[in-house]
Design a protein around this motif. Structure first.
Motif, PDB file in Angstrom:
ATOM      1  N   MET A   1       0.832  -1.168   0.000  1.00 27.97           N
ATOM      2  CA  MET A   1       0.000   0.000   0.000  1.00 27.97           C
ATOM      3  C   MET A   1       0.884   1.241   0.000  1.00 27.97           C
ATOM      4  N   ARG A   2       0.406   2.241  -0.674  1.00 29.97           N
ATOM      5  CA  ARG A   2       1.133   3.503  -0.721  1.00 29.97           C
ATOM      6  C   ARG A   2       0.392   4.511   0.155  1.00 29.97           C
ATOM      7  N   PHE A   3       1.160   5.272   0.939  1.00 33.00           N
ATOM      8  CA  PHE A   3       0.580   6.221   1.876  1.00 33.00           C
ATOM      9  C   PHE A   3       1.149   7.616   1.685  1.00 33.00           C
ATOM     10  N   LEU A   4       0.306   8.576   2.005  1.00 35.42           N
ATOM     11  CA  LEU A   4       0.709   9.964   2.193  1.00 35.42           C
ATOM     12  C   LEU A   4       0.501  10.237   3.667  1.00 35.42           C
ATOM     13  N   ALA A   5       1.538  10.678   4.333  1.00 38.18           N
ATOM     14  CA  ALA A   5       1.425  10.999   5.754  1.00 38.18           C
ATOM     15  C   ALA A   5       1.696  12.481   5.947  1.00 38.18           C
ATOM     16  N   ASN A   6       0.816  13.128   6.679  1.00 35.13           N
ATOM     17  CA  ASN A   6       1.037  14.505   7.090  1.00 35.13           C
ATOM     18  C   ASN A   6       1.513  14.461   8.530  1.00 35.13           C
ATOM     19  N   ALA A   7       2.720  14.963   8.754  1.00 34.34           N
ATOM     20  CA  ALA A   7       3.276  15.053  10.100  1.00 34.34           C
ATOM     21  C   ALA A   7       3.194  16.512  10.521  1.00 34.34           C
ATOM     22  N   ALA A   8       2.231  16.850  11.343  1.00 30.21           N
ATOM     23  CA  ALA A   8       2.013  18.228  11.773  1.00 30.21           C
ATOM     24  C   ALA A   8       2.625  18.443  13.157  1.00 30.21           C
ATOM     25  N   THR A   9       3.394  19.502  13.285  1.00 33.34           N
ATOM     26  CA  THR A   9       3.979  19.850  14.580  1.00 33.34           C
ATOM     27  C   THR A   9       2.878  20.383  15.489  1.00 33.34           C
ATOM     28  N   LEU A  10       2.816  19.854  16.686  1.00 33.91           N
ATOM     29  CA  LEU A  10       1.793  20.273  17.645  1.00 33.91           C
ATOM     30  C   LEU A  10       1.985  21.734  18.031  1.00 33.91           C
ATOM     31  N   LEU A  11       0.893  22.433  18.195  1.00 31.52           N
ATOM     32  CA  LEU A  11       0.901  23.839  18.579  1.00 31.52           C
ATOM     33  C   LEU A  11       1.678  24.021  19.881  1.00 31.52           C
ATOM     34  N   GLY A  12       2.606  24.936  19.865  1.00 35.84           N
ATOM     35  CA  GLY A  12       3.407  25.217  21.051  1.00 35.84           C
ATOM     36  C   GLY A  12       4.650  24.362  21.191  1.00 35.84           C
ATOM     37  N   ALA A  42       5.655  25.097   3.802  1.00 35.93           N
ATOM     38  CA  ALA A  42       6.254  26.425   3.666  1.00 35.93           C
ATOM     39  C   ALA A  42       6.386  27.139   5.006  1.00 35.93           C
ATOM     40  N   ASP A  43       5.470  26.880   5.926  1.00 36.73           N
ATOM     41  CA  ASP A  43       5.533  27.527   7.233  1.00 36.73           C
ATOM     42  C   ASP A  43       6.394  26.752   8.233  1.00 36.73           C
ATOM     43  N   HIS A  44       6.983  25.657   7.785  1.00 37.69           N
ATOM     44  CA  HIS A  44       7.860  24.791   8.602  1.00 37.69           C
ATOM     45  C   HIS A  44       7.159  24.216   9.833  1.00 37.69           C
ATOM     46  N   ASN A  45       5.850  24.059   9.740  1.00 37.74           N
ATOM     47  CA  ASN A  45       5.090  23.478  10.851  1.00 37.74           C
ATOM     48  C   ASN A  45       4.706  22.028  10.598  1.00 37.74           C
ATOM     49  N   GLY A  46       5.352  21.406   9.629  1.00 39.58           N
ATOM     50  CA  GLY A  46       5.054  20.016   9.360  1.00 39.58           C
ATOM     51  C   GLY A  46       5.706  19.552   8.083  1.00 39.58           C
ATOM     52  N   ALA A  47       5.394  18.312   7.723  1.00 39.63           N
ATOM     53  CA  ALA A  47       5.958  17.719   6.514  1.00 39.63           C
ATOM     54  C   ALA A  47       4.988  16.679   5.967  1.00 39.63           C
ATOM     55  N   TYR A  48       5.138  16.400   4.677  1.00 42.50           N
ATOM     56  CA  TYR A  48       4.368  15.352   4.010  1.00 42.50           C
ATOM     57  C   TYR A  48       5.339  14.297   3.517  1.00 42.50           C
ATOM     58  N   PHE A  49       4.978  13.040   3.721  1.00 48.29           N
ATOM     59  CA  PHE A  49       5.800  11.902   3.306  1.00 48.29           C
ATOM     60  C   PHE A  49       4.997  11.008   2.382  1.00 48.29           C
ATOM     61  N   ALA A  53       3.983   0.913   2.639  1.00 45.40           N
ATOM     62  CA  ALA A  53       3.938   0.111   3.860  1.00 45.40           C
ATOM     63  C   ALA A  53       2.866  -0.959   3.661  1.00 45.40           C
ATOM     64  N   PRO A  54       3.007  -2.088   4.329  1.00 46.87           N
ATOM     65  CA  PRO A  54       2.036  -3.169   4.151  1.00 46.87           C
ATOM     66  C   PRO A  54       0.613  -2.803   4.587  1.00 46.87           C
ATOM     67  N   ASP A  55       0.502  -1.943   5.612  1.00 50.40           N
ATOM     68  CA  ASP A  55      -0.814  -1.566   6.128  1.00 50.40           C
ATOM     69  C   ASP A  55      -0.666  -0.305   6.973  1.00 50.40           C
ATOM     70  N   LEU A  56      -1.781   0.185   7.476  1.00 52.56           N
ATOM     71  CA  LEU A  56      -1.779   1.420   8.261  1.00 52.56           C
ATOM     72  C   LEU A  56      -0.943   1.287   9.532  1.00 52.56           C
ATOM     73  N   GLU A  57      -1.011   0.144  10.168  1.00 53.43           N
ATOM     74  CA  GLU A  57      -0.230  -0.074  11.386  1.00 53.43           C
ATOM     75  C   GLU A  57       1.269   0.054  11.106  1.00 53.43           C
ATOM     76  N   ALA A  58       1.724  -0.532   9.999  1.00 53.09           N
ATOM     77  CA  ALA A  58       3.135  -0.447   9.624  1.00 53.09           C
ATOM     78  C   ALA A  58       3.505   0.987   9.238  1.00 53.09           C
ATOM     79  N   ALA A  59       2.588   1.687   8.594  1.00 55.45           N
ATOM     80  CA  ALA A  59       2.826   3.089   8.233  1.00 55.45           C
ATOM     81  C   ALA A  59       3.030   3.929   9.490  1.00 55.45           C
ATOM     82  N   PHE A  76      -0.013  12.802  13.338  1.00 53.59           N
ATOM     83  CA  PHE A  76      -0.021  12.243  11.978  1.00 53.59           C
ATOM     84  C   PHE A  76      -1.429  12.044  11.449  1.00 53.59           C
ATOM     85  N   THR A  77      -1.553  12.293  10.167  1.00 53.42           N
ATOM     86  CA  THR A  77      -2.741  11.941   9.397  1.00 53.42           C
ATOM     87  C   THR A  77      -2.249  11.092   8.231  1.00 53.42           C
ATOM     88  N   PHE A  78      -2.891   9.943   8.024  1.00 53.90           N
ATOM     89  CA  PHE A  78      -2.485   9.033   6.961  1.00 53.90           C
ATOM     90  C   PHE A  78      -3.586   8.921   5.913  1.00 53.90           C
TER      91      PHE A  78
END
Length: 83
Positions: A1-12, A42-49, A53-59, A76-78
Motif C-alpha cells: 500500500m502507498r501512503f501519504l502521511a502529514n506530520a504536523a507539529t503540535l501547537l506550542g 512552507a511555514d515549517h510546521n510540518g511535513a508530508y511523506f 507500507a504493508p498496512d496502516l499499522e506499519a505506516a 499524523f494523518t495518513f
C-alpha cells in the motif's frame, strides 16, 4: 500500500532541538528507499511523506521512528493512495 502521511507539529511544540536528528532520520529513510518523497511545509510546521507500507499499522510504526514523533511533537494523518 502507498501512503501519504502529514506530520504536523503540535501547537506550542519547539522542534528546534530535534531538527538535526529529524533531518538525518528522514535522509536515512530516503536513502534506504523506504520513503519516496518528503516535503516540508512552507511555514515549517510540518511535513508530508510518500512511502509504501504493508498496512496502516506499519505506516504508523514507520513514522514513529522520527525523533520528533518519539518526543511527542507530531500528530499524523495518513491517507492511502492508489495509482
Amino acid at each position: 500500500m502507498r501512503f501519504l502521511a502529514n506530520a504536523a507539529t503540535l501547537l506550542g511544540a519547539d522542534p528546534a532541538p530535534y531538527e538535526a536528528a529529524e533531518t538525518a532520520r528522514v535522509e536515512e529513510l530516503i536513502r534506504a528507499g523506504t520513503v519516496e518523497q518528503c516535503y516540508v511545509t512552507a511555514d515549517h510546521n510540518g511535513a508530508y511523506f510518500v512511502f509504501n507500507a504493508p498496512d496502516l499499522e506499519a505506516a504508523a510504526a514507520l513514522m514513529s521512528t522520527l525523533p520528533m514523533a518519539q518526543a511527542g511533537l507530531l500528530e499524523f494523518t495518513f491517507v492511502e493512495l492508489v495509482g
